[in-house]
Design a protein around this motif. Sequence first.
Motif, short mmCIF file in Angstrom:
data_model
loop_
_atom_site.label_atom_id
_atom_site.label_comp_id
_atom_site.label_asym_id
_atom_site.label_seq_id
_atom_site.Cartn_x
_atom_site.Cartn_y
_atom_site.Cartn_z
N HIS A 50 0.84 -1.20 0.00
CA HIS A 50 0.00 0.00 0.00
C HIS A 50 0.88 1.25 0.00
O HIS A 50 1.72 1.41 0.88
CB HIS A 50 -0.89 -0.03 1.25
CG HIS A 50 -1.85 1.11 1.35
ND1 HIS A 50 -1.91 1.94 2.44
CD2 HIS A 50 -2.79 1.55 0.48
CE1 HIS A 50 -2.87 2.84 2.25
NE2 HIS A 50 -3.41 2.63 1.07
N ARG A 51 0.65 2.11 -0.99
CA ARG A 51 1.49 3.31 -1.19
C ARG A 51 2.97 2.92 -1.23
O ARG A 51 3.83 3.63 -0.71
CB ARG A 51 1.23 4.37 -0.11
CG ARG A 51 -0.24 4.74 0.04
CD ARG A 51 -0.50 5.81 1.09
NE ARG A 51 -1.91 5.82 1.48
CZ ARG A 51 -2.42 6.51 2.49
NH1 ARG A 51 -1.63 7.29 3.21
NH2 ARG A 51 -3.70 6.45 2.78
N GLU A 77 0.42 -0.49 -4.80
CA GLU A 77 -0.60 0.52 -5.05
C GLU A 77 0.02 1.86 -4.77
O GLU A 77 0.77 2.02 -3.78
CB GLU A 77 -1.78 0.28 -4.09
CG GLU A 77 -2.95 1.22 -4.29
CD GLU A 77 -3.00 2.41 -3.33
OE1 GLU A 77 -3.99 3.13 -3.36
OE2 GLU A 77 -2.04 2.61 -2.54
N ASP A 79 -0.93 6.39 -5.31
CA ASP A 79 -1.96 7.38 -5.62
C ASP A 79 -1.40 8.41 -6.60
O ASP A 79 -0.25 8.84 -6.46
CB ASP A 79 -2.37 8.11 -4.34
CG ASP A 79 -2.73 7.15 -3.23
OD1 ASP A 79 -3.77 6.51 -3.32
OD2 ASP A 79 -1.92 7.02 -2.27
N HIS A 92 -0.72 11.18 -1.97
CA HIS A 92 -2.03 10.80 -1.44
C HIS A 92 -2.89 11.99 -1.02
O HIS A 92 -4.05 12.09 -1.42
CB HIS A 92 -1.84 9.86 -0.24
CG HIS A 92 -3.14 9.44 0.37
ND1 HIS A 92 -3.79 10.18 1.35
CD2 HIS A 92 -3.94 8.37 0.13
CE1 HIS A 92 -4.91 9.57 1.68
NE2 HIS A 92 -5.03 8.47 0.96
N GLU A 152 -4.11 4.46 -8.25
CA GLU A 152 -5.38 5.02 -7.76
C GLU A 152 -5.49 6.49 -8.15
O GLU A 152 -4.62 7.30 -7.81
CB GLU A 152 -5.48 4.88 -6.23
CG GLU A 152 -6.84 5.38 -5.76
CD GLU A 152 -6.97 5.53 -4.26
OE1 GLU A 152 -6.18 4.92 -3.50
OE2 GLU A 152 -7.88 6.29 -3.85
N LYS A 154 -6.65 9.97 -7.60
CA LYS A 154 -7.08 10.76 -6.43
C LYS A 154 -7.67 12.08 -6.89
O LYS A 154 -6.94 12.98 -7.30
CB LYS A 154 -5.88 11.06 -5.53
CG LYS A 154 -5.57 9.96 -4.55
CD LYS A 154 -6.58 9.90 -3.41
CE LYS A 154 -6.26 8.78 -2.44
NZ LYS A 154 -7.40 8.03 -1.96
O1 G3P Z 1 -6.44 1.76 -3.10
C1 G3P Z 1 -6.61 1.31 -1.80
C2 G3P Z 1 -6.44 2.42 -0.80
O2 G3P Z 1 -5.25 3.09 -1.08
C3 G3P Z 1 -7.58 3.42 -0.81
O3 G3P Z 1 -7.50 4.37 0.20
O4 G3P Z 1 -6.94 6.55 1.18
O5 G3P Z 1 -5.26 4.73 1.23
O6 G3P Z 1 -5.80 5.88 -0.91
P1 G3P Z 1 -6.32 5.42 0.43
#
Ligand code: G3P
Length: 284
Positions: A50-51, A77, A79, A92, A152, A154
């Motif tokens: 994540h990120r 993943e 953003d 993000h 993702e 944003k």
């Molecule tokens: O893509 C999954 C997750 O990253 C979504 O929430 O706020 O962490 O970008 P957030």
Amino acid sequence: MINVAFFYGQLLPWQQSWIEYHPMDASGLHCSLGRLRKDNSMYLDRVIGHRGCAGLAPENSEAALRLAASLGVKAVEVDVALTREGMLPIFHDNSLSRCTNGRGSIRDADWNYLAALDNGSWFDRRFAGSRILQLDQLLALTTELGLMLNLELKVHDTEAEALASAVAERMEKRDEKNDNGLVVSSFSHAALEAYHRLQPRHAIGYLFEGIPSDWQSLAESVGAATIHADASRITEADVARVKTQGYPLFLYTLNQRRQFDRWITAGVDGVFTDYPDRFLGREH
Ligand code: G3P
Ligand code: MG
């Protein structure tokens, strides 16, 4: 000889996904399909950084991606946002204050300002001097590291269409062989709709918090290939609803081993985690 493409086409999406996740169980088929597949579907991994790997290195940074890859992570993943002047930073928040030494909103900042910011020191002094990536740099990095990518979108203001269009235009230049292992996701229906219209060959991931009753019609209206939902709001019944309809399901953001085992056992296809090191080796 078996017509592999025909056979594959008869399978439900989750069955196709299963074959991809179990290459050793269906090795001949898998090898053939790797070349034949054109639908760019659902090929994120069980463990998705994540990120990058936000618990171990500054989120959305080059260091996070390099560390994730060095740990053995296969999918990340990140953003992507749009600035007023049309740049695509990997970032993000709308505000710059949490993750950089800057102030104000990323949308209003010009690139000269953003390029000089330190996005590493806030996390740890070891990462001092880390810089915000742009989408082009991110794509080069994921290609270099061989990482599958969930990008993702944003949307920080009302410019869903503009963001989708800027990203789709940049992704058009990307080598088509990298489309496998690419999922473009968003919480913004407008962004997904626009992206799917502009770049229909890329897999779309529909991001939900809780899974609403009309999730499937929403997903179908943007051609979504995968469903992504908040791990803290999901139920076993939700998992069954999504899986019964044949969609791969990914949960964010999940950092505890017990939760990981629970949801993978329940049929979830993969999780976004800040600490991929905790889950690698527990995928099967
Ligand atoms: O893509 C999954 C997750 O990253 C979504 O929430 O706020 O962490 O970008 P957030
Ligand atoms: Mg995200």
